[in-house]
Design an enzyme around this catalytic site. Structure first.
Site, PDB file in Angstrom:
ATOM      1  CG  ASP A  68      -1.604   1.188   1.241  1.00 18.71           C
ATOM      2  OD1 ASP A  68      -2.149   1.516   0.391  1.00 18.71           O
ATOM      3  OD2 ASP A  68      -1.653   2.828   2.566  1.00 18.71           O
ATOM      4  CG  ASP A  70      -2.478   7.203  -0.232  1.00 15.82           C
ATOM      5  OD1 ASP A  70      -1.173   7.407  -0.392  1.00 15.82           O
ATOM      6  OD2 ASP A  70      -3.358   7.978  -0.518  1.00 15.82           O
TER       7      ASP A  70
END
Length: 315
Positions: A68, A70
């Site tokens: 991922d 962010d």
């Protein structure tokens, strides 16, 4: 063909759920297709900022790692930083910038990906890029990365990714951010490629619509599955990393799930399932990426005040 098979397999679901699931599958497969077109194995990747972590990395061609973006690889939201860069280049108004700023304040305050705020950010971004050329944003994205993103990479997570690369594995970003921005970040970090939200374009010009839906939650898991199938990967040998409980579907389909800078729900789920945890948000780690701890506390306090004020006005 894979997309048609995936859609056909949804026939047993209730109509409403089938519609939502179909959009997730469509978004995931579109992201996987876009990622494979733009991926590259970087040469001469920069050395990891920290010592190689101790965790199982199997150096075989059927293993890969999915990260991922962010608050896992990068502090804050990539879409917000990208928006700041576009504003500097007069893509939109101060009012729209203030909207982006509020979304980022909420994101950092809550520490989670709120679907309503992500929907708002998505609509803002799509309205801004409509009518622009894909190549135009890609060119600007390179500059924006240097200006706003390069200094926000978590060294610890970067070291995790580098360990996979050193073992001969491919490493992919998986994010709700636009695939164009995600691809730039992946390339600049020396990663293999990126799975991201795919905005529709015709003859290289954005239409203002998405292919499927944002690559978020279940759609990320669908994208990873589609890419694993295309790349002949064994998900039981793969690893995935995220900070958000929204990514539990993605984390659950790999053999080595890791919670990085986890939110409360993900931390609880990780402990219940004996997943590994890493947290790079301590004052010592923050200092390594040039973020004074006191300044971080002050920013959160300011965000809390703003959030409370807005809540009072809405009551």
């Amino acid at each position: 063909m894979a997309m048609l098979v995936g859609m056909a397999s949804l026939g047993w679901l209730p109509r409403r759920k089938r519609s939502v699931t179909a959009r997730s599958v469509l978004a995931g497969e579109a992201a996987a297709e876009a990622a494979r077109k733009t991926s590259q194995v970087a040469e001469g990747a920069e050395a990891a900022a920290e010592a190689e972590p101790e965790f199982p990395v199997v150096g075989d061609v059927r293993a890969a790692a999915f990260f991922d973006l962010d608050n896992t690889v990068m502090q804050g939201a990539a879409l917000f930083h990208f928006g700041r860069g576009l504003y500097k280049r007069q893509f939109f108004s101060k009012r729209e910038l203030a909207r982006f700023a509020w979304q980022q304040t909420w994101f950092r305050l809550a520490g989670v990906e709120d679907p309503a705020h992500m929907e708002d950010a998505r609509e803002s971004a799509l309205s801004i890029v409509r009518g622009h050329h894909v190549s135009e944003l890609m060119e600007m994205g390179e500059e924006i990365y240097d200006e706003y993103m390069a200094g926000r990479i978590w060294p610890g997570t970067r070291a995790l990714a580098q360990a996979h690369l050193d073992a001969g594995q491919k490493v992919w970003l998986v994010t709700a951010a636009p695939v164009e921005a995600a691809t730039i970040i992946a390339r600049r970090l020396g990663l293999t490629g990126a799975l991201g939200t795919v905005a529709e374009s015709v003859d290289g010009v954005y239409t203002g619509r998405l292919v499927g839906e944002p690559l978020h939650g279940p759609a990320k898991a669908e994208a990873v599955r589609a890419l694993a199938l295309a790349e002949c990967l064994d998900l039981a040998r793969c690893a995935a990393y995220s900070d958000s409980h929204n990514d539990i579907p993605m984390l659950s389909i790999v053999g080595y799930p890791y919670a990085i800078n986890p939110d409360t729900k993900l931390k609880r789920h990780a402990r219940e399932h004996d997943w590994r945890l890493r947290d790079y948000r301590t004052a010592r780690k923050a200092a390594k990426v040039g973020i004074p701890a006191a300044a971080g506390v002050g920013a959160l306090a300011g965000g809390a005040a703003a959030a409370a004020a807005l809540h009072r006005r809405r009551r």
